[in-house]
Design an enzyme around this catalytic site. Structure first.
Site, PDB file in Angstrom:
ATOM      1  N   GLU A 177       0.844  -1.220   0.000  1.00  0.00           N
ATOM      2  CA  GLU A 177       0.000   0.000   0.000  1.00  0.00           C
ATOM      3  C   GLU A 177       0.871   1.259   0.000  1.00  0.00           C
ATOM      4  OE1 GLU A 177      -3.431   0.381   0.033  1.00  0.00           O
ATOM      5  OE2 GLU A 177      -3.939  -1.752   0.047  1.00  0.00           O
TER       6      GLU A 177
HETATM    7  C1  LIG Z   1       1.666 -10.065   0.964  1.00  0.00           C
HETATM    8  C2  LIG Z   1       1.649  -9.143  -0.195  1.00  0.00           C
HETATM    9  C3  LIG Z   1       0.440  -8.790  -0.762  1.00  0.00           C
HETATM   10  C4  LIG Z   1       0.401  -7.934  -1.877  1.00  0.00           C
HETATM   11  N1  LIG Z   1      -0.792  -7.643  -2.446  1.00  0.00           N
HETATM   12  C5  LIG Z   1      -0.838  -6.924  -3.593  1.00  0.00           C
HETATM   13  C6  LIG Z   1      -2.054  -6.722  -4.318  1.00  0.00           C
HETATM   14  O1  LIG Z   1      -3.106  -7.204  -3.926  1.00  0.00           O
HETATM   15  N2  LIG Z   1      -2.045  -5.977  -5.433  1.00  0.00           N
HETATM   16  C7  LIG Z   1      -0.900  -5.423  -5.909  1.00  0.00           C
HETATM   17  O2  LIG Z   1      -0.929  -4.751  -6.925  1.00  0.00           O
HETATM   18  N3  LIG Z   1       0.290  -5.577  -5.238  1.00  0.00           N
HETATM   19  C8  LIG Z   1       0.336  -6.340  -4.108  1.00  0.00           C
HETATM   20  N4  LIG Z   1       1.540  -6.539  -3.473  1.00  0.00           N
HETATM   21  C9  LIG Z   1       2.715  -5.900  -4.001  1.00  0.00           C
HETATM   22  C10 LIG Z   1       3.189  -4.753  -3.132  1.00  0.00           C
HETATM   23  O3  LIG Z   1       2.333  -3.656  -3.275  1.00  0.00           O
HETATM   24  C11 LIG Z   1       4.636  -4.428  -3.496  1.00  0.00           C
HETATM   25  O4  LIG Z   1       5.447  -5.484  -3.021  1.00  0.00           O
HETATM   26  C12 LIG Z   1       5.092  -3.113  -2.929  1.00  0.00           C
HETATM   27  O5  LIG Z   1       4.422  -2.056  -3.536  1.00  0.00           O
HETATM   28  C13 LIG Z   1       6.590  -2.866  -3.083  1.00  0.00           C
HETATM   29  O6  LIG Z   1       6.965  -3.025  -4.417  1.00  0.00           O
HETATM   30  P1  LIG Z   1       8.152  -4.020  -4.765  1.00  0.00           P
HETATM   31  O7  LIG Z   1       7.959  -5.287  -4.010  1.00  0.00           O
HETATM   32  O8  LIG Z   1       8.241  -4.103  -6.238  1.00  0.00           O
HETATM   33  O9  LIG Z   1       9.421  -3.331  -4.145  1.00  0.00           O
HETATM   34  P2  LIG Z   1      10.558  -2.549  -4.935  1.00  0.00           P
HETATM   35  O10 LIG Z   1       9.942  -1.472  -5.749  1.00  0.00           O
HETATM   36  O11 LIG Z   1      11.445  -3.541  -5.587  1.00  0.00           O
HETATM   37  O12 LIG Z   1      11.320  -1.855  -3.735  1.00  0.00           O
HETATM   38  C14 LIG Z   1      12.372  -2.470  -2.987  1.00  0.00           C
HETATM   39  C15 LIG Z   1      12.825  -1.481  -1.925  1.00  0.00           C
HETATM   40  O13 LIG Z   1      13.293  -0.282  -2.539  1.00  0.00           O
HETATM   41  C16 LIG Z   1      12.541   0.837  -2.086  1.00  0.00           C
HETATM   42  N5  LIG Z   1      12.363   1.770  -3.190  1.00  0.00           N
HETATM   43  C17 LIG Z   1      11.739   1.555  -4.353  1.00  0.00           C
HETATM   44  N6  LIG Z   1      11.760   2.655  -5.113  1.00  0.00           N
HETATM   45  C18 LIG Z   1      12.391   3.600  -4.402  1.00  0.00           C
HETATM   46  C19 LIG Z   1      12.741   4.966  -4.644  1.00  0.00           C
HETATM   47  N7  LIG Z   1      12.393   5.590  -5.773  1.00  0.00           N
HETATM   48  N8  LIG Z   1      13.385   5.634  -3.681  1.00  0.00           N
HETATM   49  C20 LIG Z   1      13.717   5.030  -2.523  1.00  0.00           C
HETATM   50  N9  LIG Z   1      13.438   3.751  -2.250  1.00  0.00           N
HETATM   51  C21 LIG Z   1      12.786   3.042  -3.173  1.00  0.00           C
HETATM   52  C22 LIG Z   1      11.239   0.261  -1.581  1.00  0.00           C
HETATM   53  O14 LIG Z   1      10.616   1.085  -0.628  1.00  0.00           O
HETATM   54  C23 LIG Z   1      11.699  -1.050  -0.976  1.00  0.00           C
HETATM   55  O15 LIG Z   1      12.191  -0.829   0.303  1.00  0.00           O
HETATM   56  C24 LIG Z   1       1.594  -7.415  -2.373  1.00  0.00           C
HETATM   57  C25 LIG Z   1       2.818  -7.771  -1.799  1.00  0.00           C
HETATM   58  C26 LIG Z   1       2.845  -8.647  -0.752  1.00  0.00           C
HETATM   59  C27 LIG Z   1       4.191  -9.058  -0.191  1.00  0.00           C
END
Ligand SMILES: Cc1cc2nc3c(=O)[nH]c(=O)nc-3n(C[C@H](O)[C@H](O)[C@H](O)COP(=O)(O)OP(=O)(O)OC[C@H]3O[C@@H](n4cnc5c(N)ncnc54)[C@H](O)[C@@H]3O)c2cc1C
Length: 446
Positions: A227
């Site tokens: 979120e």
């Molecule tokens: C249990 C679970 C349920 C989920 N449910 C849904 C769902 O129903 N629908 C859906 O669409 N998604 C869902 N997700 C996905 C979730 O929203 C994403 O995992 C989340 O938004 C983070 O994206 P990412 O995993 O790609 O992290 P990444 O983007 O790979 O980020 C990795 C790290 O880098 C940081 N980071 C990224 N970009 C930046 C930046 N520009 N500056 C500084 N730091 C940065 C992040 O904060 C994080 O700490 C779910 C995930 C889980 C684990």
């Protein structure tokens, strides 16, 4: 037709109806862009490829869903072509409030367990609650639970009233609640000692009360990631906060604007700032009689008012110092936002305590104590954050991270067993039947 793969679909693998955001290509008669569709989950071409397992949140279903030439009728488009992102962002606001609501619930439960266990468990001749180190944790849990509920109530009322733009409030509530609830759960685990680390199942098997403290910690961890992760919320809120300045300073903040454009921007901006900056120096917080209707909590609201102006000044100095480079100063921006979140929580807490006092004198008195202690704890965090705006290791951290990434320090990684290396079996069984990580199992010949 929809084609593509969606990783992480909470409850999507068991749902009957899916809301799918898909990019529509631009073509004659189609404006294109991200579009929201209602899709029936049993439509031909939809397959659930995997069900994901997580550290916590095991009560939900989540997986990888593939769409292969899935036909969707035109009338299943929500809000029109290209409106998907707007719809997603608008629903995110209220959706985001479910996170602080869960966090408030978790903190209230943590308070109940902390109260019961710290009175029951006796160490060194006293209940652990009477040892100051544990008392401090109980106080933090109680004060934070009250503040979390106050923040949820305030933001929910703003949402329910309708017509309010609650983007910043919802984002602040989500960010702050997810971080603070995590600390609350960590404190609960600490108060429970070894039992905090033990699973509820194992406790029950030994005949003890099945308190799932470790589960709370695992379940709450995701709130700082989904979120909108903490890092992304920092950037999103900071952008909203400095938007006025960017609009006023215009080309000044543009990295590639030419000198003449920058000069014009300085002239334009100086008129605005000539009026704005002095307003940041004086305000109600300097008047010892202001916020009198809040009684003993009035000094905290004056602190909030003074700090809000100090925060705006600090943001302005940051803009002046780094100009367009400010957006890459994530340490600075993160602290600015965290201060704003603490001030928001303090204000919500004082307002709720005052309201409770109006309803019930006795409860009002304890609510006032909760709010007072919360504000004192929060003020210490705010002061530390203000100090860290200008005294920090941000430059050193960036440099060291660069060194790590260049591979200068790989020598420090030597001498360890990497559990992610090798090709399985991923889970080995110990003699007792409990699962262990593969490399450790190999090493100790379990
Ligand atoms: C249990 C679970 C349920 C989920 N449910 C849904 C769902 O129903 N629908 C859906 O669409 N998604 C869902 N997700 C996905 C979730 O929203 C994403 O995992 C989340 O938004 C983070 O994206 P990412 O995993 O790609 O992290 P990444 O983007 O790979 O980020 C990795 C790290 O880098 C940081 N980071 C990224 N970009 C930046 C930046 N520009 N500056 C500084 N730091 C940065 C992040 O904060 C994080 O700490 C779910 C995930 C889980 C684990």
């Amino acid at each position: 037709e929809i084609d593509g793969v969606k990783l992480w679909t909470t409850n999507g693998v068991v749902a009957e109806l899916l809301v799918v955001m898909a990019r529509v290509p631009e073509s004659p008669g189609h404006r294109g862009g991200v579009t929201a569709f209602v899709v029936e989950a049993d439509s031909p071409g939809i397959t659930v490829e995997r069900r994901n397992g997580f550290m916590g949140l095991r009560g939900i279903e989540n997986g990888v869903t593939r769409f292969h030439r899935v036909r969707v009728p035109k009338e299943n488009v929500i809000g029109g072509e290209g409106q998907g992102l707007k719809i997603a962002l608008a629903t995110l606001n209220t959706g985001r409030l479910s996170v602080p609501a869960c966090c408030a619930g978790a903190a209230k439960w943590a308070l109940s367990i902390a109260r019961q266990w710290s009175a029951e468990r006796v160490q060194w001749g006293r209940p652990i609650a009477e040892h100051e180190a544990i008392a401090a944790r109980i106080s933090f849990i109680a004060a934070t639970a009250f503040a979390l509920e106050s923040v949820v109530e305030l933001t929910s009322r703003l949402a329910d009233a309708g017509g309010n733009d609650i983007r910043i409030e919802a984002a602040l509530a989500k960010l702050w609640a997810s971080e603070l609830a995590w600390q609350v759960a960590d404190d609960l685990v600490q108060i429970r000692g070894g039992r905090g680390y033990e699973t509820a199942e194992s406790l029950a098997a030994r005949g003890e009360r099945a308190v799932p403290a470790e589960q709370l910690l695992r379940d709450l961890r995701i709130n700082r990631i989904f979120e909108g992760s903490t890092e992304i919320m920092h950037l999103l809120i900071a952008r909203e906060a400095v938007d006025t300045h960017l609009a006023v300073a215009g080309d000044l903040a543009e990295e590639d604007a030419d000198l003449r454009a920058k000069a014009r921007a300085v002239v334009g901006a100086s008129g605005f700032y000539a009026g704005w900056l002095p307003r940041l120096l004086v305000g109600a917080g300097l008047n010892p009689g202001s916020f009198r209707e809040f009684g003993a909590l009035a000094p905290h609201l004056r602190f909030v008012e003074r700090s809000a102006r100090k925060l705006a000044r600090a943001t302005f100095y940051g803009m002046a110092r780094w100009q367009a480079r400010l957006q890459r100063r994530q340490g600075f921006l993160g602290r600015v936002v965290d201060i704003g979140a603490e001030l928001f929580a303090m204000a919500a807490t004082c307002v709720r305590a005052a309201a409770l006092r109006g309803e019930d004198e006795e409860q009002g008195r304890t609510a006032e104590r909760l709010a007072d202690t919360f504000c004192r704890q929060s003020r210490l965090r705010v002061e530390r954050l203000f100090d860290a705006l200008w005294t920090n290791t941000d430059d050193e951290d960036r440099e060291l991270a660069g060194s790590v990434l260049r591979g200068d320090i790989t020598w420090l990684e030597a001498g360890i067993l990497d559990p992610s290396e090798g090709t399985g079996p991923w889970i080995a069984r110990s003699r007792s039947g409990a699962s262990t990580e593969p490399n450790l199992a190999r090493r100790y010949e379990l």
